[in-house]
Design a protein around this motif. Structure first.
Motif, mmCIF file in Angstrom:
data_model
loop_
_atom_site.group_PDB
_atom_site.id
_atom_site.type_symbol
_atom_site.label_atom_id
_atom_site.label_comp_id
_atom_site.label_asym_id
_atom_site.label_seq_id
_atom_site.Cartn_x
_atom_site.Cartn_y
_atom_site.Cartn_z
ATOM 1 N N ILE A 199 0.847 -1.384 0.145
ATOM 2 C CA ILE A 199 -0.013 -0.033 -0.005
ATOM 3 C C ILE A 199 0.964 1.226 -0.055
ATOM 4 O O ILE A 199 0.492 2.132 -0.588
ATOM 5 N N GLY A 203 0.631 3.579 -3.135
ATOM 6 C CA GLY A 203 0.035 5.111 -2.706
ATOM 7 C C GLY A 203 0.700 6.120 -3.064
ATOM 8 O O GLY A 203 0.440 7.206 -3.539
ATOM 9 N N THR A 266 -5.879 2.658 -1.076
ATOM 10 C CA THR A 266 -4.620 2.888 -1.594
ATOM 11 C C THR A 266 -4.870 4.267 -2.208
ATOM 12 O O THR A 266 -4.060 4.928 -2.337
ATOM 13 N N GLU A 335 -2.359 3.803 6.364
ATOM 14 C CA GLU A 335 -3.200 2.512 6.403
ATOM 15 C C GLU A 335 -3.264 2.202 7.818
ATOM 16 O O GLU A 335 -4.538 1.447 8.101
#
Length: 400
Positions: A199, A203, A266, A335
């Protein structure tokens, strides 16, 4: 010496009238790029490329080099989680619920046995209904290496069951203990690292693309375009990130599959971290767009997208890499925070944030502190990325 004396001496050195002036000419072939001779050490430094200078300066930052090795090792463990984990992350051992970790030993009663663990004996305390585990130090159980264990699909593509280490025959191996469902914490941390770390990379890729495009347009065109883009960036930066994260995460339908939730989180994290990079790109392009090579590209008919992508952005790519490296830990932490609050990823997906969500009760943490172990890799990876970013930022300007 007087002026007259100096003039007389100069006239005496001149040749007689009509005689050619004295001169000397070298018979060696003409070399337009010839320079004064340099030592091998000077040639190594003076003729080095930009990337070589950056690498030499980065190596001097010892903490950044160590952090780079730590990051590579953590990502490698996450990539080969199926092989490294003793169990599958969904495997349950109902006889060992919230069991403490088993230490690895080499010697038993003074003699070398090899890597082994001592088995548990569980007793239910009827007064407080708590499971109490005692170590049986009379029966060492050797661990198995390169063995066959739980079945898995490597990266969801290749079936297999080969593992680096397996529990003993008719025994268990819970190096970091188990959770409330009897699942191995070490295996879940390894599997969860793949989600949390990926992620961060995805991201940052989203924010990197947005930052380069928006910042490049603002810096290249300037004027009103730059004014509008700057106001948009200021509006986005003025919004509190955590409440906005919560609002965007809460609008995702509960019926979404874990995979859709993964990509949704994400994209949300990527959309929140592009403003800083966009401003960096914009400031660099404002200073570079008036250079001669940019004007030459414009006169040759190159389009703005080509000028920005092929001529301007590569000129400060090192700064962009350093900025992206510092942004990755923010995404990982975002996250983890969302999943910890129950608004991010949800089971059956396993991430470090999802695992920490199970350790919210202070009473549980007081009785079973090993449930907080997933916070350790979060801290390590964030510190490693920050130190690596500092080293890359210093190396990006090797002449300073």
């Amino acid at each position: 010496m007087t002026a007259n004396t100096f003039k007389e001496n100069t006239l005496k050195q001149l040749p007689p009238d009509g005689a050619p002036l004295p001169h000397a000419a070298s018979s060696a072939p003409f070399e337009p790029y010839a320079t004064e001779a340099m030592t091998p050490e000077q040639e190594r430094v003076y003729l080095a490329s930009q990337w070589q200078l950056m690498w030499w300066k980065f190596r001097k930052h010892r903490l950044a080099v160590i952090s780079a090795f730590v990051i590579v090792a953590i990502y490698a463990m996450a990539a080969f989680a199926e092989f490294l984990a003793p169990y599958h992350y969904t495997s349950r051992n109902t006889d060992f619920i919230r069991a403490p970790g088993q230490s690895v030993h080499l010697f038993h009663e003074g003699s070398f046995v090899g890597p082994f663990v001592y088995p548990y004996t569980m007793r239910l305390n009827m007064e407080n209904l708590k499971r109490e585990y005692e170590i049986d130090r009379t029966r060492p159980q050797k661990l198995r290496f390169f063995c066959r264990g739980d079945d898995y699909m490597f990266w969801g593509l290749i079936p297999g069951n080969l593992r680096l280490v397996c529990p003993p025959e008719d025994g268990t191996f819970f190096f970091l203990g188990t959770d409330r469902l009897g699942r191995d914490m070490l295996s879940r941390i390894l599997y969860g690292g793949r989600i949390s770390l990926s992620i961060g990379l995805i991201g940052v890729s989203v924010s990197f693309v947005l930052g380069v495009i928006v910042g490049g347009i603002a810096g290249y065109y300037g004027g009103r375009v730059d004014l509008v883009v700057q106001r948009i960036i200021e509006i986005v930066q003025s919004l509190p990130h955590i409440p906005l994260w919560l609002a965007l995460a809460s609008i995702m339908p509960p019926s979404w599959s874990p995979l859709l939730v993964y990509f949704g989180i994400t994209i949300i994290l990527g959309l929140m971290d592009w403003t800083g990079l966009a401003r960096s790109v914009r400031s660099k392009l404002l200073s570079l767009r008036e250079e001669d090579y940019v004007v030459a590209a414009q006169l040759m008919g190159a389009k703005p997208a080509r000028i920005i992508g092929l001529h301007l952005v590569p000129g400060f790519m090192s700064h962009l890499i350093a900025s992206a490296t510092i942004t990755i830990p923010k995404t990982i932490l975002g996250e983890t925070a969302l999943s910890f609050l129950g608004l991010g990823l949800r089971p059956p997906i396993t991430s470090w944030g999802v695992m920490l969500n199970e350790a919210q009760d202070i009473n549980v943490v007081a009785l079973y502190p090993w449930l907080l172990y997933p916070v350790v890799p979060v801290i390590v990876i964030i510190l490693a990325f920050n130190f690596l970013g500092d080293g890359l930022r210093d190396a990006a300007d090797p002449y300073r």
